[in-house]
Design an enzyme around this catalytic site. Structure first.
Site, PDB file in Angstrom:
ATOM      1  N   ARG A 225       8.826   6.776 -12.946  1.00  0.00           N
ATOM      2  CA  ARG A 225       9.773   5.901 -12.260  1.00  0.00           C
ATOM      3  C   ARG A 225      10.770   5.364 -13.287  1.00  0.00           C
ATOM      4  O   ARG A 225      10.417   5.128 -14.451  1.00  0.00           O
ATOM      5  CB  ARG A 225       9.051   4.721 -11.600  1.00  0.00           C
ATOM      6  CG  ARG A 225       8.296   5.088 -10.323  1.00  0.00           C
ATOM      7  CD  ARG A 225       9.224   5.439  -9.167  1.00  0.00           C
ATOM      8  NE  ARG A 225       8.515   5.798  -7.952  1.00  0.00           N
ATOM      9  CZ  ARG A 225       8.212   7.033  -7.583  1.00  0.00           C
ATOM     10  NH1 ARG A 225       8.555   8.066  -8.347  1.00  0.00           N
ATOM     11  NH2 ARG A 225       7.590   7.267  -6.428  1.00  0.00           N
ATOM     12  N   HIS A 273      15.974  13.136  -9.734  1.00  0.00           N
ATOM     13  CA  HIS A 273      14.673  12.840  -9.108  1.00  0.00           C
ATOM     14  C   HIS A 273      14.172  14.082  -8.342  1.00  0.00           C
ATOM     15  O   HIS A 273      13.884  14.016  -7.139  1.00  0.00           O
ATOM     16  CB  HIS A 273      14.780  11.634  -8.155  1.00  0.00           C
ATOM     17  CG  HIS A 273      13.443  10.971  -7.914  1.00  0.00           C
ATOM     18  ND1 HIS A 273      13.288   9.606  -7.813  1.00  0.00           N
ATOM     19  CD2 HIS A 273      12.198  11.494  -7.758  1.00  0.00           C
ATOM     20  CE1 HIS A 273      12.002   9.324  -7.588  1.00  0.00           C
ATOM     21  NE2 HIS A 273      11.337  10.454  -7.547  1.00  0.00           N
TER      22      HIS A 273
HETATM   23  P1  NAP Z   1      -2.483   8.638 -10.039  1.00  0.00           P
HETATM   24  O1  NAP Z   1      -3.339   9.786  -9.615  1.00  0.00           O
HETATM   25  O2  NAP Z   1      -2.641   7.332  -9.332  1.00  0.00           O
HETATM   26  O3  NAP Z   1      -2.687   8.435 -11.616  1.00  0.00           O
HETATM   27  C1  NAP Z   1      -2.177   7.357 -12.289  1.00  0.00           C
HETATM   28  C2  NAP Z   1      -2.682   7.401 -13.729  1.00  0.00           C
HETATM   29  O4  NAP Z   1      -2.053   6.348 -14.465  1.00  0.00           O
HETATM   30  C3  NAP Z   1      -4.202   7.176 -13.836  1.00  0.00           C
HETATM   31  O5  NAP Z   1      -4.748   8.011 -14.819  1.00  0.00           O
HETATM   32  C4  NAP Z   1      -4.285   5.717 -14.277  1.00  0.00           C
HETATM   33  O6  NAP Z   1      -5.447   5.406 -15.058  1.00  0.00           O
HETATM   34  C5  NAP Z   1      -3.056   5.597 -15.145  1.00  0.00           C
HETATM   35  N1  NAP Z   1      -2.644   4.185 -15.278  1.00  0.00           N
HETATM   36  C6  NAP Z   1      -2.287   3.318 -14.309  1.00  0.00           C
HETATM   37  N2  NAP Z   1      -2.011   2.116 -14.828  1.00  0.00           N
HETATM   38  C7  NAP Z   1      -2.210   2.223 -16.158  1.00  0.00           C
HETATM   39  C8  NAP Z   1      -2.116   1.315 -17.239  1.00  0.00           C
HETATM   40  N3  NAP Z   1      -1.758   0.029 -17.052  1.00  0.00           N
HETATM   41  N4  NAP Z   1      -2.405   1.755 -18.474  1.00  0.00           N
HETATM   42  C9  NAP Z   1      -2.797   3.048 -18.678  1.00  0.00           C
HETATM   43  N5  NAP Z   1      -2.905   3.962 -17.687  1.00  0.00           N
HETATM   44  C10 NAP Z   1      -2.621   3.552 -16.442  1.00  0.00           C
HETATM   45  O7  NAP Z   1      -0.930   9.023  -9.895  1.00  0.00           O
HETATM   46  P2  NAP Z   1      -0.263  10.484  -9.801  1.00  0.00           P
HETATM   47  O8  NAP Z   1      -0.490  11.073  -8.453  1.00  0.00           O
HETATM   48  O9  NAP Z   1      -0.680  11.262 -10.987  1.00  0.00           O
HETATM   49  O10 NAP Z   1       1.290  10.095  -9.911  1.00  0.00           O
HETATM   50  C11 NAP Z   1       1.805   9.355 -11.000  1.00  0.00           C
HETATM   51  C12 NAP Z   1       3.206   8.854 -10.691  1.00  0.00           C
HETATM   52  O11 NAP Z   1       4.136   9.923 -10.751  1.00  0.00           O
HETATM   53  C13 NAP Z   1       3.398   8.290  -9.271  1.00  0.00           C
HETATM   54  O12 NAP Z   1       2.960   6.963  -9.182  1.00  0.00           O
HETATM   55  C14 NAP Z   1       4.900   8.425  -9.056  1.00  0.00           C
HETATM   56  O13 NAP Z   1       5.546   7.225  -9.380  1.00  0.00           O
HETATM   57  C15 NAP Z   1       5.309   9.528 -10.038  1.00  0.00           C
HETATM   58  N6  NAP Z   1       5.859  10.710  -9.330  1.00  0.00           N
HETATM   59  C16 NAP Z   1       7.159  11.096  -9.580  1.00  0.00           C
HETATM   60  C17 NAP Z   1       7.677  12.196  -8.929  1.00  0.00           C
HETATM   61  C18 NAP Z   1       9.093  12.665  -9.180  1.00  0.00           C
HETATM   62  O14 NAP Z   1       9.629  13.486  -8.431  1.00  0.00           O
HETATM   63  N7  NAP Z   1       9.737  12.231 -10.233  1.00  0.00           N
HETATM   64  C19 NAP Z   1       6.888  12.930  -8.025  1.00  0.00           C
HETATM   65  C20 NAP Z   1       5.571  12.522  -7.816  1.00  0.00           C
HETATM   66  C21 NAP Z   1       5.062  11.403  -8.476  1.00  0.00           C
HETATM   67  P3  NAP Z   1      -6.933   5.514 -14.439  1.00  0.00           P
HETATM   68  O15 NAP Z   1      -7.169   6.992 -14.219  1.00  0.00           O
HETATM   69  O16 NAP Z   1      -7.790   4.972 -15.490  1.00  0.00           O
HETATM   70  O17 NAP Z   1      -6.920   4.740 -13.149  1.00  0.00           O
END
Ligand code: NAP
Length: 310
Positions: A225, A273
């Site tokens: 983000r 994006h």
């Molecule tokens: P996810 O499965 O919820 O994984 C989030 C990861 O971040 C987890 O490993 C979590 O740790 C870690 N995390 C969260 N807060 C943290 C902190 N304070 N310190 C250290 N690590 C932290 O999310 P995802 O599905 O992989 O997606 C990630 C993000 O990608 C989404 O939230 C979205 O904003 C972004 N995204 C962007 C696009 C684009 O087109 N640009 C597309 C899709 C997604 P734990 O495992 O320990 O809980």
């Protein structure tokens, strides 16, 4: 009972309607703002929803994001705090994200950014290529997208380190966790990839202090983000030589304003994006499944923790 699609900035939602209808021919679907009976709306699929929209739907039982991120829903003060939020977890979303990151990482490995600049000046000068095993990619966020990307980069031969909130065991990846281990993770990361969710803890996390801890010059890829990155600090880090460049897919303001300095910066690559775009046909079954579950009160798939913020 009706499923409402809310995505005012998408010009054509017919593919989404079609994908959902194919999964559930009897499903009643409305597309905002064409809602005839607001009391019938029990489930919403929402992206960039207008402020104040939820008050008109008293029987809403669940809101699904259009993608993996849910910050637009968690930050929405009008969404009742007892309305469950779900997100999309999809193999194609992960594959597409990995392929974008792989393209960016490979371009850096093979100096495409340097050659692009050289070409503009008609300069014929080769550089000894770095090999993948001599390059360490560090992934912030080892969730659905980060873990998939890490595993695939390992298969391509890269050294991969990762950082998450909780400890992880991923074959071939050295994983760090928590604030205490962040410096260790950063000290070895030559290409930093941000795949964190946007939360109170991760907003502004890509700042000058963090970028200064990377080996110099490092490279930044932000696909999570825009609000993770302190934009002025990126410019300062590039000027100071902490970074050799950055590939950015997300921005604080989207679309990126025409006068924004990132557009013309020679060391910044901008994409709109588009690193991973949700495929309607692939995710329709889980949306329909959550719609059905929300009607019966059954446990939802991929429900977001409001207290954790993701
Ligand atoms: P996810 O499965 O919820 O994984 C989030 C990861 O971040 C987890 O490993 C979590 O740790 C870690 N995390 C969260 N807060 C943290 C902190 N304070 N310190 C250290 N690590 C932290 O999310 P995802 O599905 O992989 O997606 C990630 C993000 O990608 C989404 O939230 C979205 O904003 C972004 N995204 C962007 C696009 C684009 O087109 N640009 C597309 C899709 C997604 P734990 O495992 O320990 O809980």
């Amino acid at each position: 009972m009706t499923l409402l699609i809310v995505s005012p900035h998408r010009s054509d939602l017919s593919r989404w309607q079609q994908a959902l209808q194919t999964c559930a021919p009897d499903l009643d679907i409305a597309v905002w703002p064409q809602v005839t009976v607001p009391e019938d709306i029990t489930f919403a699929l929402a992206w960039q929803q207008p402020a104040g929209i939820w008050q008109q739907f008293p029987n809403l039982r669940c809101v699904s994001s259009f993608g993996a991120g849910v910050d637009h829903l968690l930050q929405d003060v009008d969404l009742p705090t007892d309305t469950p939020i779900v997100r999309l977890v999809d193999p194609l979303l992960a594959q597409s994200m990995f392929e974008y990151i792989a393209a960016a990482v490979m371009g850096i490995l093979r100096d495409f950014d340097v050659y692009e600049t050289q070409q503009m000046g008609g300069l014929w000068q080769s550089h000894t290529p770095t090999l993948s095993q001599h390059c360490t990619v560090g992934i912030m966020g080892l969730g659905q997208l980060g873990t998939y990307t890490a595993q695939k980069l390992v298969k391509l031969g890269f050294n991969v380190v990762g950082w998450a909130r909780s400890p992880k065991q991923i074959e071939g990846v050295t994983a760090y966790s928590g604030d205490a281990q962040l410096p260790q993770f950063l000290q070895q990361t030559q290409i930093l990839v941000c795949l964190l969710p946007l939360t109170a803890q991760t907003r502004d996390i890509l700042n000058l202090d963090l970028l200064a801890q990377l080996p110099r010059p490092a490279y930044l890829i932000n696909v999570a983000r825009g609000a993770h990155l302190v934009e002025a600090d990126l410019l300062a880090a590039l000027d100071a030589g902490y970074l050799r460049g950055a590939c950015l897919d997300v921005f604080r303001q989207e679309p990126l304003p025409p006068t924004h300095p990132f557009w013309a910066h020679p060391k910044i690559r901008v994409t709109p994006h588009s690193s991973s775009i949700t495929n309607p046909e692939s995710v329709a079954p889980q949306i329909v499944e959550n719609y059905r579950r929300s009607q019966t009160g059954a446990p939802l798939l991929n429900q977001v923790s409001r207290s954790r913020g993701y």
